[in-house]
Design an enzyme around this catalytic site. Sequence first.
Site, PDB file in Angstrom:
ATOM      1  CE  LYS A   1       3.073  -2.400  -4.400  1.00 48.80           C
ATOM      2  NZ  LYS A   1       2.657  -2.121  -3.014  1.00 48.80           N
TER       3      LYS A   1
ATOM      4  CG  ASP B   1      -1.868  -1.185   1.204  1.00 49.27           C
ATOM      5  OD1 ASP B   1      -2.397  -1.497   0.129  1.00 49.27           O
ATOM      6  OD2 ASP B   1      -2.024  -1.819   2.259  1.00 49.27           O
TER       7      ASP B   1
HETATM    8  P1  IMP Z   1      -2.360 -12.691   2.301  1.00 56.13           P
HETATM    9  O1  IMP Z   1      -1.457 -12.223   1.224  1.00 56.13           O
HETATM   10  O2  IMP Z   1      -3.811 -12.474   2.007  1.00 56.13           O
HETATM   11  O3  IMP Z   1      -2.066 -14.098   2.710  1.00 56.13           O
HETATM   12  O4  IMP Z   1      -2.083 -11.807   3.626  1.00 56.13           O
HETATM   13  C1  IMP Z   1      -0.850 -11.865   4.318  1.00 56.13           C
HETATM   14  C2  IMP Z   1      -0.454 -10.515   4.841  1.00 56.13           C
HETATM   15  O5  IMP Z   1      -0.137  -9.657   3.757  1.00 56.13           O
HETATM   16  C3  IMP Z   1      -1.540  -9.794   5.635  1.00 56.13           C
HETATM   17  O6  IMP Z   1      -0.913  -8.989   6.623  1.00 56.13           O
HETATM   18  C4  IMP Z   1      -2.181  -8.888   4.597  1.00 56.13           C
HETATM   19  O7  IMP Z   1      -2.806  -7.781   5.174  1.00 56.13           O
HETATM   20  C5  IMP Z   1      -0.958  -8.493   3.786  1.00 56.13           C
HETATM   21  N1  IMP Z   1      -1.257  -8.130   2.404  1.00 56.13           N
HETATM   22  C6  IMP Z   1      -1.538  -8.961   1.380  1.00 56.13           C
HETATM   23  N2  IMP Z   1      -1.745  -8.266   0.249  1.00 56.13           N
HETATM   24  C7  IMP Z   1      -1.563  -6.971   0.555  1.00 56.13           C
HETATM   25  C8  IMP Z   1      -1.610  -5.765  -0.216  1.00 56.13           C
HETATM   26  O8  IMP Z   1      -1.834  -5.746  -1.427  1.00 56.13           O
HETATM   27  N3  IMP Z   1      -1.370  -4.612   0.470  1.00 56.13           N
HETATM   28  C9  IMP Z   1      -1.079  -4.611   1.796  1.00 56.13           C
HETATM   29  N4  IMP Z   1      -1.025  -5.705   2.532  1.00 56.13           N
HETATM   30  C10 IMP Z   1      -1.259  -6.882   1.928  1.00 56.13           C
HETATM   31 MG    MG Z   2      -2.951  -2.054  -1.863  1.00 55.80          MG
END
Ligand code: IMP
Ligand code: MG
Length: 423
Positions: free
Chosen positions: A16, A13
């Site tokens: 990008k 976040d």
């Molecule tokens: P997952 O990728 O859904 O397995 O989440 C794993 C961790 O990565 C968590 O803390 C999510 O909040 C974070 N996360 C996954 N994708 C994003 C993103 O696009 N932006 C920010 N955090 C992310």
């Molecule tokens: Mg994002």
Amino acid sequence: MANTILVGAQWGDEGKGKIIDFLTEHADIVVRSQGGNNAGHTVILGTKKYVLHLIPSGILRPEKVCVIGNGVVIDPVSLVGEIEKLKSQGVRVRKEQFLISDGAHLVFPYHRLLDEQRELGKKRNKIGTTKRGIGPAYGDKAARTGLRMCDLMEPEIFTDKLRAKIKENNAVLKALGAETVSFKEVNDAYLGAAEKLRPFVTNTVVYLHEALKAGRDILFEGAQGTFLDIDHGTYPYVTSSNTTAGGACTGTGVPPHRMDRVMGVMKAYTTRVGEGPFPTEDAVIGNMLHGMGREFGATTGRARRCGWFDAVATRYAAMISGIDDLAVTNVDGLDTLETIKVCTHYKAGRKRLEVPPTDSRLLADCEPVYAEFEGWMRPTTEAKKWNDLPGKARDYLKTIAELTGARLAIASVGPGRDQTIVL
Ligand code: IMP
Ligand code: MG
């Protein structure tokens, strides 16, 4: 502009989407190399807001080619939904403009249910995932039991493999006391999506190498951020892919020596969604930003955790990805602050730390040591050139770039394309 890898230098976040959209003007092809629809990239064009999850933001410029590389995990039904949503907003996704790797792994409903169950099971130690099934899907990939886009393109083979996968995963889900999935429903929905995606599916490695030979410029669009990297992040509070520069090579089949430049994107402060250590987290800046209506997630709507700029983290990010140039976003988020803090190093007991410890538990115990800056206390959102920025804002930006150890290339003062200052 040559071949550029763009990575997030913090916890995702970083803004990008906007920087990619900006850089795309100078690229011919934009490629995603990792992650899935856990990502959410927001691009604002005029009065219209587009939120992209799997499709590279380059799609908003009709003359650019967008590629989803082999390293991405794809939920085909959700991808079709994204294409249709764009269409309803007047953006057509044409065959010549969009390619999907036949080697990309697929995300299934049982991955999502397992993601959810693992989080429930962990209670206090949960990761705070986006519940998109990303971890279990990459888990299947690493365990060599995943299904790929090339399987989906062969309905008979796909149906056989899916039947076996659903049988196996339903047994696990049942044992966990969770709902199970219907083979027929999933099979129908996925084969339906397959026909809509078929025109786009190809060997993207070959496509990219031919493009390189023809001298075309490629932009590698990173998703998530450095500290969510499966190898280098705050494990286990990470995502399941390589979000750092190396992921751009493995996730696309483009070799390292073809990469010319790495750009790191970071906010002028820090945010994180989900659980895990965050040394500079601070209620003062969090309340201020949330009060302004800022820092709510694009994918899940969750309020992001907020904190001061952490130069220990960004320095480490610059090291891992070899960041040459920096884009600093959300500078305007600090416009109203009287005092701005920047973490220059950590203290762990009596020890001074210049890099984050590998162990998340130790990182959680680190105490940030801050340098303080006087705020500029006026809006920066109208600034078009470097010299339009208040002197104190320029000093602040120069300092955080220096502490990070890379060249300041872009400062962003708002979501619009014209709110981008190039140095
Ligand atoms: P997952 O990728 O859904 O397995 O989440 C794993 C961790 O990565 C968590 O803390 C999510 O909040 C974070 N996360 C996954 N994708 C994003 C993103 O696009 N932006 C920010 N955090 C992310
Ligand atoms: Mg994002």
